[in-house]
Design an enzyme around this catalytic site. Structure first.
Site, mmCIF file in Angstrom:
data_model
loop_
_atom_site.group_PDB
_atom_site.id
_atom_site.type_symbol
_atom_site.label_atom_id
_atom_site.label_comp_id
_atom_site.label_asym_id
_atom_site.label_seq_id
_atom_site.Cartn_x
_atom_site.Cartn_y
_atom_site.Cartn_z
ATOM 1 N N ARG A 69 0.818 -1.241 0.000
ATOM 2 C CA ARG A 69 0.000 0.000 0.000
ATOM 3 C C ARG A 69 0.840 1.275 0.000
ATOM 4 N NH1 ARG A 69 -3.405 -3.088 3.456
ATOM 5 N NH2 ARG A 69 -5.108 -3.898 2.182
ATOM 6 N N LYS B 199 3.118 11.368 -11.451
ATOM 7 C CA LYS B 199 2.350 10.441 -12.283
ATOM 8 C C LYS B 199 3.172 9.178 -12.447
ATOM 9 C CE LYS B 199 -0.559 13.294 -15.230
ATOM 10 N NZ LYS B 199 -0.806 13.712 -16.620
ATOM 11 N N GLU C 73 9.952 17.809 -24.774
ATOM 12 C CA GLU C 73 9.182 18.242 -23.594
ATOM 13 C C GLU C 73 9.599 19.656 -23.179
ATOM 14 O OE1 GLU C 73 6.623 16.530 -22.617
ATOM 15 O OE2 GLU C 73 7.018 14.390 -22.840
ATOM 16 N N LYS D 74 6.950 22.972 -14.363
ATOM 17 C CA LYS D 74 6.144 21.797 -13.993
ATOM 18 C C LYS D 74 5.731 21.867 -12.524
ATOM 19 C CE LYS D 74 5.222 17.010 -14.479
ATOM 20 N NZ LYS D 74 5.462 15.756 -15.159
ATOM 21 N N GLU E 21 -4.725 16.679 -11.782
ATOM 22 C CA GLU E 21 -5.148 16.939 -13.158
ATOM 23 C C GLU E 21 -6.659 17.125 -13.286
ATOM 24 O OE1 GLU E 21 -2.689 15.225 -16.387
ATOM 25 O OE2 GLU E 21 -4.587 14.570 -17.215
ATOM 26 N N ARG F 255 -3.578 20.997 -15.120
ATOM 27 C CA ARG F 255 -2.451 20.110 -15.413
ATOM 28 C C ARG F 255 -2.541 19.489 -16.808
ATOM 29 N NH1 ARG F 255 0.626 15.790 -11.416
ATOM 30 N NH2 ARG F 255 2.041 15.019 -13.023
ATOM 31 N N ASN G 30 -0.057 18.132 -21.252
ATOM 32 C CA ASN G 30 -0.217 17.081 -22.257
ATOM 33 C C ASN G 30 -0.328 17.634 -23.673
ATOM 34 O OD1 ASN G 30 -0.032 14.486 -21.232
ATOM 35 N ND2 ASN G 30 -1.945 14.734 -20.131
ATOM 36 N N HIS H 109 0.275 15.347 -26.572
ATOM 37 C CA HIS H 109 0.347 13.989 -26.026
ATOM 38 C C HIS H 109 -0.805 13.088 -26.453
ATOM 39 C CE1 HIS H 109 3.609 15.653 -23.761
ATOM 40 N NE2 HIS H 109 3.772 14.570 -23.030
ATOM 41 N N HIS I 228 0.330 9.613 -27.735
ATOM 42 C CA HIS I 228 -0.058 8.323 -27.151
ATOM 43 C C HIS I 228 -0.702 7.437 -28.211
ATOM 44 C CE1 HIS I 228 -0.162 10.210 -22.840
ATOM 45 N NE2 HIS I 228 1.056 10.027 -23.300
ATOM 46 N N HIS J 77 8.887 8.149 -26.731
ATOM 47 C CA HIS J 77 7.800 9.032 -26.312
ATOM 48 C C HIS J 77 8.052 10.468 -26.806
ATOM 49 C CE1 HIS J 77 4.635 10.714 -23.860
ATOM 50 N NE2 HIS J 77 5.502 11.542 -23.297
HETATM 51 P P1 NAD Z 1 13.363 5.503 -21.583
HETATM 52 O O1 NAD Z 1 13.136 5.401 -20.150
HETATM 53 O O2 NAD Z 1 12.920 4.351 -22.431
HETATM 54 O O3 NAD Z 1 14.898 5.807 -21.856
HETATM 55 C C1 NAD Z 1 15.353 5.911 -23.170
HETATM 56 C C2 NAD Z 1 16.583 5.026 -23.431
HETATM 57 O O4 NAD Z 1 17.718 5.641 -22.834
HETATM 58 C C3 NAD Z 1 16.489 3.635 -22.830
HETATM 59 O O5 NAD Z 1 17.021 2.715 -23.739
HETATM 60 C C4 NAD Z 1 17.376 3.732 -21.579
HETATM 61 O O6 NAD Z 1 17.925 2.501 -21.202
HETATM 62 C C5 NAD Z 1 18.440 4.682 -22.061
HETATM 63 N N1 NAD Z 1 19.125 5.438 -21.021
HETATM 64 C C6 NAD Z 1 18.615 5.938 -19.882
HETATM 65 N N2 NAD Z 1 19.524 6.673 -19.244
HETATM 66 C C7 NAD Z 1 20.651 6.646 -19.982
HETATM 67 C C8 NAD Z 1 21.915 7.245 -19.861
HETATM 68 N N3 NAD Z 1 22.209 8.071 -18.856
HETATM 69 N N4 NAD Z 1 22.841 6.997 -20.824
HETATM 70 C C9 NAD Z 1 22.544 6.203 -21.875
HETATM 71 N N5 NAD Z 1 21.354 5.628 -22.062
HETATM 72 C C10 NAD Z 1 20.403 5.850 -21.121
HETATM 73 O O7 NAD Z 1 12.621 6.787 -22.212
HETATM 74 P P2 NAD Z 1 12.380 8.254 -21.648
HETATM 75 O O8 NAD Z 1 12.283 9.093 -22.854
HETATM 76 O O9 NAD Z 1 13.330 8.608 -20.586
HETATM 77 O O10 NAD Z 1 10.940 8.157 -20.965
HETATM 78 C C11 NAD Z 1 9.791 7.868 -21.713
HETATM 79 C C12 NAD Z 1 8.714 7.372 -20.770
HETATM 80 O O11 NAD Z 1 8.384 8.396 -19.840
HETATM 81 C C13 NAD Z 1 7.428 7.006 -21.469
HETATM 82 O O12 NAD Z 1 6.957 5.782 -20.968
HETATM 83 C C14 NAD Z 1 6.467 8.115 -21.093
HETATM 84 O O13 NAD Z 1 5.128 7.700 -21.073
HETATM 85 C C15 NAD Z 1 6.966 8.476 -19.725
HETATM 86 N N6 NAD Z 1 6.613 9.820 -19.287
HETATM 87 C C16 NAD Z 1 6.023 9.970 -18.073
HETATM 88 C C17 NAD Z 1 5.720 11.228 -17.598
HETATM 89 C C18 NAD Z 1 5.153 11.382 -16.212
HETATM 90 O O14 NAD Z 1 4.739 12.490 -15.864
HETATM 91 N N7 NAD Z 1 5.143 10.348 -15.401
HETATM 92 C C19 NAD Z 1 6.004 12.349 -18.372
HETATM 93 C C20 NAD Z 1 6.607 12.181 -19.617
HETATM 94 C C21 NAD Z 1 6.917 10.904 -20.066
HETATM 95 N N1 GLY Z 2 3.662 14.714 -18.205
HETATM 96 C C1 GLY Z 2 2.389 15.256 -17.933
HETATM 97 C C2 GLY Z 2 2.104 15.424 -16.488
HETATM 98 O O1 GLY Z 2 2.923 15.132 -15.648
HETATM 99 O O2 GLY Z 2 1.025 15.826 -16.145
#
Ligand code: NAD
Ligand code: GLY
Length: 371
Positions: free
Chosen positions: A119, A141, A183, A225, A235, A239, A243, A246, A250, A263
């Site tokens: 939990r 998120k 972003e 942010k 949201e 908020r 997006n 987005h 998506h 992404h």
């Molecule tokens: P990712 O986590 O897939 O990382 C991209 C690649 O970079 C991967 O292959 C990873 O292994 C590699 N990598 C990571 N750090 C590294 C480093 N220091 N050196 C070399 N390689 C490295 O992709 P991302 O773009 O970081 O994140 C995308 C994800 O984030 C999506 O799932 C998206 O939905 C999510 N997201 C969430 C929010 C939120 O608010 N929670 C906001 C935006 C995106």
């Molecule tokens: N990445 C969108 C949010 O955090 O709301």
């Protein structure tokens, strides 16, 4: 070191932006969670790239490393279940702390584990991609994808601290730096005209991994942010502007089974559609519309692959329209689009489907015209 606080009452936390200072993490854990065991969720690629830096932690029995497979297609409940199993097998109790060490995939998934295991146990985010530093590690998120749609399973669960060490960006491939830039440009477009102008002018410096450029971009993005999250954590309305692009992104990601676009790439192309839609809705004049599209086009042209071009060639309006209705912002089957009222200001509203279809066709046409 720069520090930004996300003010959320008793759940407030600091975002620390540092350079070559992984000791911050150990200091924080050893001070705040002295009697805990620490479970670092990461992947094989990051673990081997940073084996040297992590040596001290791997030698310390209080740290446990849980490695998950790399890639968006593994951001699933199946992977979450495997992490739960490791936690249980290693006797993780309510004193355990989860550390998400990685990009957005790791952060979202590790965060979801932290939100739900027993939990809820404390979560520390240590983002290692530009995208994760400017966006996903902040704001709480957390979640995973479902086969029918992106990020449909999740929770709001704030970390106890975010430690963004820009040193990690030195090993990040250009493709991922550009993904993070998407972003940053988004923040400029929705909230800060100066940030948009600066990022449009200097975006190639991101590829050179210039420390000052990266630090400025991470700091300003996190400031924006933090303010939005403080005003609308769950949201309810405001908020949603985070997006921008987005809903489009998506849909592209899930319609391509998370295999074609990162992404950030999908967001860049989504923002081209969103900008056109804002123009059709009468919010952006020709000059601002042209200015934004020329920046987005220049970056998107660097991102696009032959497979993406083929995807845009084949995808139909009906497929896209169906997928956008599964978006979390949709209500009663009506899609809510984030639109730009002007550069630096956004709103959220429904538009006639024909207008969205026109923007969709514009995007298909633009991407087909890339060399
Ligand atoms: P990712 O986590 O897939 O990382 C991209 C690649 O970079 C991967 O292959 C990873 O292994 C590699 N990598 C990571 N750090 C590294 C480093 N220091 N050196 C070399 N390689 C490295 O992709 P991302 O773009 O970081 O994140 C995308 C994800 O984030 C999506 O799932 C998206 O939905 C999510 N997201 C969430 C929010 C939120 O608010 N929670 C906001 C935006 C995106
Ligand atoms: N990445 C969108 C949010 O955090 O709301």
């Amino acid at each position: 070191m720069r520090e930004i606080t996300v003010h959320l009452g008793e759940r407030s936390y600091a975002i620390q932006i540092v350079h070559h200072d992984l000791d911050r993490l150990t200091q924080f854990l050893h001070t705040e969670y002295r009697y805990s065991t620490w479970f670092v969720v990461t992947n094989e690629s990051i673990f081997s790239l940073y084996a040297n830096e992590l040596k001290q932690l791997t030698a310390d029995k209080r740290y446990h490393f849980i490695l998950i497979p790399d890639g968006e297609s593994h951001k699933t409940l199946d992977t979450v279940d495997k992490v739960y199993t490791e936690l249980i097998q290693r006797n993780a109790d309510r004193n355990a702390v989860i550390v998400g060490l990685g990009g957005g995939v790791i952060g979202d998934l590790a965060g979801f584990v932290a939100a739900t295991y027993m939990r809820g146990i404390p979560l520390i985010q240590v983002p290692t991609t530009l995208l994760a530093m400017v966006d996903s590690s902040v704001g709480g998120k957390v979640g995973v994808n479902h086969t029918l749609g992106k990020n449909l399973i999740g929770a709001f669960y704030q970390p106890r601290c975010v430690i963004a060490d820009t040193r990690f960006l030195e090993t990040l491939p250009s493709r991922e730096l550009l993904a993070g830039l998407s972003e940053i440009i988004k923040y400029g477009l929705i909230a800060d005209v100066e940030l948009f102008e600066w990022a449009s002018e200097h975006w190639e410096k991101f590829l050179a991994c210039e420390p000052e450029t990266l630090e400025k971009a991470v700091t300003r993005s996190c400031e924006i942010k933090a303010v939005v999250v403080e005003r609308d954590e769950m949201e309810g309305s405001l908020r949603m502007i985070l997006n921008f692009g987005h809903t489009w992104a998506h849909a592209f990601e899930s319609l391509s089974d998370y295999l074609l676009f990162s992404h950030g790439e999908a967001v860049m192309m989504g923002m081209m559609g969103g900008t056109k839609l804002s123009h059709l809705r009468g919010y952006l004049d020709d000059s601002d519309h042209g200015l934004i599209q020329s920046t987005l086009n220049a970056i998107a042209a660097r991102m696009v692959t032959p497979e993406m071009k083929l995807f845009f060639d084949k995808i139909t309006w009906d497929e896209f329209d169906h997928q956008t209705r599964i978006d979390k912002k949709a209500s009663g089957g009506r899609v809510k689009w984030v639109l730009l009222n002007q550069i630096g200001q956004a709103s959220v509203e429904s538009v006639p489907p024909e207008m969205a279809e026109e923007a969709f066709n514009f995007l298909k046409y633009t991407i087909a015209s890339f060399e």
